[in-house]
Scaffold this active site. Structure first.
Site, PDB file in Angstrom:
ATOM      1  N   THR A 124      26.404 -44.413  19.337  1.00 50.39           N
ATOM      2  CA  THR A 124      25.185 -44.187  18.406  1.00 50.39           C
ATOM      3  C   THR A 124      25.547 -44.321  16.997  1.00 50.39           C
ATOM      4  O   THR A 124      25.244 -45.272  16.234  1.00 50.39           O
ATOM      5  CB  THR A 124      24.629 -42.983  18.783  1.00 50.39           C
ATOM      6  OG1 THR A 124      25.563 -42.015  18.856  1.00 50.39           O
ATOM      7  CG2 THR A 124      23.870 -42.851  20.188  1.00 50.39           C
ATOM      8  N   ASP A 214      38.160 -46.696  19.137  1.00 48.87           N
ATOM      9  CA  ASP A 214      37.309 -45.296  19.013  1.00 48.87           C
ATOM     10  C   ASP A 214      38.269 -44.596  20.140  1.00 48.87           C
ATOM     11  O   ASP A 214      38.098 -44.417  21.248  1.00 48.87           O
ATOM     12  CB  ASP A 214      35.981 -45.447  19.498  1.00 48.87           C
ATOM     13  CG  ASP A 214      35.587 -43.982  19.259  1.00 48.87           C
ATOM     14  OD1 ASP A 214      35.982 -43.002  19.499  1.00 48.87           O
ATOM     15  OD2 ASP A 214      34.219 -43.866  19.695  1.00 48.87           O
ATOM     16  N   ARG A 381      20.914 -39.222  26.871  1.00 48.16           N
ATOM     17  CA  ARG A 381      21.446 -40.438  26.759  1.00 48.16           C
ATOM     18  C   ARG A 381      20.833 -41.641  27.239  1.00 48.16           C
ATOM     19  O   ARG A 381      21.353 -41.996  28.073  1.00 48.16           O
ATOM     20  CB  ARG A 381      23.007 -40.295  26.867  1.00 48.16           C
ATOM     21  CG  ARG A 381      23.922 -39.740  26.182  1.00 48.16           C
ATOM     22  CD  ARG A 381      24.169 -40.660  24.852  1.00 48.16           C
ATOM     23  NE  ARG A 381      24.783 -39.661  23.790  1.00 48.16           N
ATOM     24  CZ  ARG A 381      24.446 -39.312  22.342  1.00 48.16           C
ATOM     25  NH1 ARG A 381      23.304 -39.552  22.201  1.00 48.16           N
ATOM     26  NH2 ARG A 381      25.253 -38.890  21.300  1.00 48.16           N
TER      27      ARG A 381
END
Length: 473
Positions: A124, A214, A381
């Protein structure tokens, strides 16, 4: 499999209190049926996130007492740099207040408006920062990642054909970088294999594309490589982490996960030019390049925590606890994402509430219902988290999930039993549950602050009937 005991002793406790059904009804209504808006005092077992919710060790607390709070040039920064170099292999570090700050900086540094950013499924905040910088996100994860029932051992893998097709379509010079998450949160905490990381590196080298990561849950990814990939059984996680990260040009890190702290993050890299740009921007948005919005004690706690997170015994217990909860739910027939991930159990809300359409927000609904049943807080989610596209239309992700996220070193398996019993109770009465609809929608990252109401309430008002108290009542 023998029971795995906690690899630590408990020195401090925080009392928690179970609330009544009536108290929870009032709390969820006041929160607009959004678990993010609940007061923590109204929550019994908090599985909203593993971000910043870990319990710190005695060594971390000791390090905090020695924090250097100098505005510039603090030795606490040197401690963090030394720890990152030793454990992750990156020579250059720029601290930020949390991972989101690091995402912001690297997006502004690497993305030229109009460029494209492939990744192994969106996250997100990462996608928002990429889009705000003028980039376009492209999902290049393998198809199995979008199938909650697939048992592929590395569902986080990049689909090399998809990546190559994007290069062929837009040109390598129009790809800002590829971002590979380890593990992939939105796919259910699924890992990426070492072989896949090497293959992506080879493509990047061929075309001169930056390979970023990430790396928020890198320790858990390395543990899965140890467990599942040929040639890595018996190798220490710390060694696997160094090999894994050796293939990346840099990482964004939320220290609030695998660094076991309550606040903090950083960029780590090899390129002096990227570091120079990061230091120029960090003073605008975060703080001095040697503290990045953090206190010296935070830097010291993070330096210790990232070492502790690579301990094999700790990780075996941590991932084992997640599996314990997941296997209890599986045994009761509750549909979850398989294989069970590293940081959370993800309930397949679309299958759980298969009488609701995705536009009736089944994951948001289920998270509210679990809280109503037991005071357990979880997170949506699915369609709410996915947000809207550039034309203002709802994105409809293939995965519609509720995340039961396990904080590190906080809860025992007795707490997991309470969670499992609650989810199973809700599952047994799932046909009674009605969906939700928006009453306020935030324009950006809407899952954090939007508010909802039960669809049955909306229908009752239209027909002039009294409004039911709750979605599942």
């Amino acid at each position: 499999m023998p029971a795995i005991a906690e690899p630590y002793r408990i020195k401090m406790v925080e009392p928690i209190t179970m609330t009544t059904r009536e108290q929870r009804e009032a709390a969820i209504r006041a929160a607009g049926y959004n678990t993010f808006l609940l007061r923590s005092d109204d929550v019994y077992i908090d599985l909203l996130t593993d971000s910043g919710t870990s319990a710190m060790s005695d060594r971390q607390w000791s390090a905090m007492m020695m924090g250097d709070e100098a505005y510039a040039g603090a030795r606490s920064f040197d401690h963090l740099v030394e720890s990152v170099r030793e454990n992750y292999g990156f020579p250059l570090v720029c601290p930020t207040h949390q991972g989101r700050g690091a995402e912001h900086l690297i997006s502004k540094i690497l993305i030229t408006p109009g460029q494209h950013v492939p990744g192994n499924m969106y996250f997100t905040t990462t996608r928002v920062h990429q889009e705000l910088a003028g980039g376009t996100f492209h999902d290049v994860i393998i198809d199995e990642a979008h199938d909650p029932s697939s048992r592929h051992p590395f569902k986080g893998n990049v689909d090399l054909d998809k990546f190559q097709a994007l290069i062929d379509e837009v040109g390598a010079d129009q790809i800002a970088y590829i971002n590979v998450a380890v593990t992939v949160n939105m796919a259910g905490g699924q890992p990426v294999s070492m072989a896949n990381i090497r293959a992506v590196r080879e493509i990047c080298d061929r075309y001169g594309i930056i390979l970023w990561s990430d790396a928020t849950r890198l320790a858990e990814n390395a543990w899965f490589i140890q467990e599942r990939e040929d040639g890595y059984a018996g190798r220490p996680v710390a060694e696997i982490v160094r090999e894994m990260l050796s293939h990346f040009d840099g990482i964004t890190m939320s220290g609030k996960k695998d660094c076991l702290v309550n606040i903090g993050g950083f960029l780590a890299m090899r390129d002096e030019a990227i570091l120079t740009k990061a230091r120029e921007l960090v003073v605008v948005y975060e703080g001095m390049p040697t503290y990045g919005g953090l206190a010296g004690r935070d830097l010291d706690a993070m330096a210790v925590g990232l070492r502790e997170a690579l301990d094999d015994d700790y990780l075996t217990h941590r991932i084992g606890q997640v599996r314990y909860l997941g296997e209890r739910l599986q045994a009761a027939g509750v549909p979850i994402v398989e294989p069970i991930g590293g940081h959370a159990v993800f309930i397949d809300a679309a299958a759980f509430l298969d009488h609701l359409s995705q536009d009736e927000l089944p994951a948001q609904t289920l998270a509210a219902e679990i809280f109503l049943d037991s005071g357990v807080r979880s997170m949506e989610r699915g369609i709410v988290s996915a947000g809207r596209d550039a034309d203002g239309n709802n994105r409809h992700p293939k995965l519609e999930l509720v995340r039961l996220t396990i904080p590190r070193r906080v809860y025992t398996n007795s707490h997991m039993d309470v969670v499992a019993d609650s989810v199973i109770r809700v599952f047994q009465r799932r046909r009674e549950i009605q969906g939700l609809t928006f009453v306020y929608e935030s324009p950006t990252l809407r899952f954090f602050t939007s508010r909802f109401e039960p669809l049955v309430a909306e229908a009752a008002l239209e027909e002039g009937r009294p409004e039911p108290a709750l979605a599942g009542a």
